[in-house]
Design a protein around this motif. Structure first.
Motif, PDB file in Angstrom:
ATOM      1  N   ILE A  45      25.792  34.801  11.212  1.00 47.17           N
ATOM      2  CA  ILE A  45      25.386  33.404  11.053  1.00 47.17           C
ATOM      3  C   ILE A  45      26.181  32.547  12.031  1.00 47.17           C
ATOM      4  O   ILE A  45      27.389  32.731  12.186  1.00 47.17           O
ATOM      5  N   SER A  46      25.528  31.585  12.665  1.00 50.18           N
ATOM      6  CA  SER A  46      26.211  30.674  13.580  1.00 50.18           C
ATOM      7  C   SER A  46      27.047  29.672  12.788  1.00 50.18           C
ATOM      8  O   SER A  46      26.526  28.888  11.992  1.00 50.18           O
ATOM      9  N   LEU A  47      28.366  29.707  13.007  1.00 51.32           N
ATOM     10  CA  LEU A  47      29.251  28.773  12.307  1.00 51.32           C
ATOM     11  C   LEU A  47      29.053  27.333  12.769  1.00 51.32           C
ATOM     12  O   LEU A  47      29.314  26.397  12.011  1.00 51.32           O
ATOM     13  N   SER A  48      28.585  27.146  13.992  1.00 50.81           N
ATOM     14  CA  SER A  48      28.420  25.777  14.493  1.00 50.81           C
ATOM     15  C   SER A  48      27.339  25.007  13.737  1.00 50.81           C
ATOM     16  O   SER A  48      27.262  23.789  13.835  1.00 50.81           O
ATOM     17  N   ASP A  49      26.527  25.714  12.948  1.00 51.00           N
ATOM     18  CA  ASP A  49      25.544  25.044  12.090  1.00 51.00           C
ATOM     19  C   ASP A  49      26.153  24.639  10.752  1.00 51.00           C
ATOM     20  O   ASP A  49      25.466  24.075   9.904  1.00 51.00           O
ATOM     21  N   GLY A  50      27.435  24.935  10.571  1.00 51.62           N
ATOM     22  CA  GLY A  50      28.108  24.679   9.301  1.00 51.62           C
ATOM     23  C   GLY A  50      28.712  23.283   9.202  1.00 51.62           C
ATOM     24  O   GLY A  50      28.319  22.361   9.921  1.00 51.62           O
ATOM     25  N   PHE A  51      29.673  23.165   8.310  1.00 46.43           N
ATOM     26  CA  PHE A  51      30.234  21.873   7.945  1.00 46.43           C
ATOM     27  C   PHE A  51      31.717  21.815   8.301  1.00 46.43           C
ATOM     28  O   PHE A  51      32.479  22.710   7.955  1.00 46.43           O
ATOM     29  N   VAL A  52      32.126  20.732   8.959  1.00 43.43           N
ATOM     30  CA  VAL A  52      33.527  20.529   9.327  1.00 43.43           C
ATOM     31  C   VAL A  52      34.165  19.617   8.298  1.00 43.43           C
ATOM     32  O   VAL A  52      33.631  18.552   7.970  1.00 43.43           O
TER      33      VAL A  52
ATOM     34  N   LEU B 294      35.997  24.955   9.260  1.00 43.20           N
ATOM     35  CA  LEU B 294      34.567  25.013   9.529  1.00 43.20           C
ATOM     36  C   LEU B 294      33.963  25.966   8.502  1.00 43.20           C
ATOM     37  O   LEU B 294      34.370  27.125   8.405  1.00 43.20           O
ATOM     38  N   GLU B 295      33.036  25.448   7.703  1.00 46.89           N
ATOM     39  CA  GLU B 295      32.434  26.227   6.626  1.00 46.89           C
ATOM     40  C   GLU B 295      31.071  26.765   7.035  1.00 46.89           C
ATOM     41  O   GLU B 295      30.225  26.025   7.541  1.00 46.89           O
ATOM     42  N   CYS B 296      30.869  28.056   6.802  1.00 46.01           N
ATOM     43  CA  CYS B 296      29.577  28.683   7.061  1.00 46.01           C
ATOM     44  C   CYS B 296      28.545  28.118   6.086  1.00 46.01           C
ATOM     45  O   CYS B 296      28.770  28.103   4.878  1.00 46.01           O
ATOM     46  N   TRP B 297      27.426  27.665   6.612  1.00 47.35           N
ATOM     47  CA  TRP B 297      26.408  27.050   5.767  1.00 47.35           C
ATOM     48  C   TRP B 297      25.712  28.060   4.857  1.00 47.35           C
ATOM     49  O   TRP B 297      25.178  27.694   3.815  1.00 47.35           O
ATOM     50  N   ALA B 298      25.715  29.342   5.234  1.00 50.28           N
ATOM     51  CA  ALA B 298      24.936  30.324   4.474  1.00 50.28           C
ATOM     52  C   ALA B 298      25.620  30.792   3.198  1.00 50.28           C
ATOM     53  O   ALA B 298      24.988  30.892   2.153  1.00 50.28           O
ATOM     54  N   HIS B 299      26.901  31.123   3.272  1.00 46.29           N
ATOM     55  CA  HIS B 299      27.574  31.706   2.112  1.00 46.29           C
ATOM     56  C   HIS B 299      28.857  30.983   1.712  1.00 46.29           C
ATOM     57  O   HIS B 299      29.539  31.417   0.793  1.00 46.29           O
ATOM     58  N   GLY B 300      29.222  29.928   2.432  1.00 45.98           N
ATOM     59  CA  GLY B 300      30.334  29.083   2.007  1.00 45.98           C
ATOM     60  C   GLY B 300      31.728  29.495   2.429  1.00 45.98           C
ATOM     61  O   GLY B 300      32.682  28.838   2.041  1.00 45.98           O
TER      62      GLY B 300
END
Length: 113
Positions: A49-56, A61-67
């Motif tokens: 999963i691309s971490l750059s699509d996650g939350f800062v 930096l949080e992975c959007w898929a599994h947290g």
């Protein structure tokens, strides 16, 4: 390999990540809540999963898929399900240019249990 310009500092939004690829290496470039710029491997170690699509948030930096949240400073996951760190790259700022050398990673000391 030498450092490569990946973007301008003004292109980075605070508390956001930007995906860049240098010679096939995906990297998440992040401006944290203090305005510091970090570069970590852009692929979550739990899943592809691309971490750059996650939350800062702060310096994570949080992975959007599994947290799983990763430290922007050390690359270590701070919670499950990820348990392997992502690489952390040296960032150089020259004027308004953000430069990264994917061949140069920061040394991370192991956790002591």
């Amino acid at each position: 390999m030498s450092a490569t310009r990946v973007c301008s500092l003004s292109e980075l939004e605070q508390d956001a990540a930007k995906r860049v690829v240098i010679d096939g290496t995906p990297i998440a470039v992040v401006k944290d809540s203090n305005g510091d710029v970090h570069a970590i491997g852009d692929t979550c170690t739990h899943g592809d999963i691309s971490l750059s699509d996650g939350f800062v948030e702060g310096d994570t930096l949080e992975c959007w898929a599994h947290g799983s949240a990763f430290s922007l400073v050390t690359g270590r996951p701070l919670n499950l399900p990820a348990y392997e760190p992502v690489p952390v790259y040296e960032v150089t700022i020259e004027g308004d240019d953000v430069l990264i050398d994917p061949a140069v990673t920061k040394a991370v000391t192991p956790d002591i249990h």
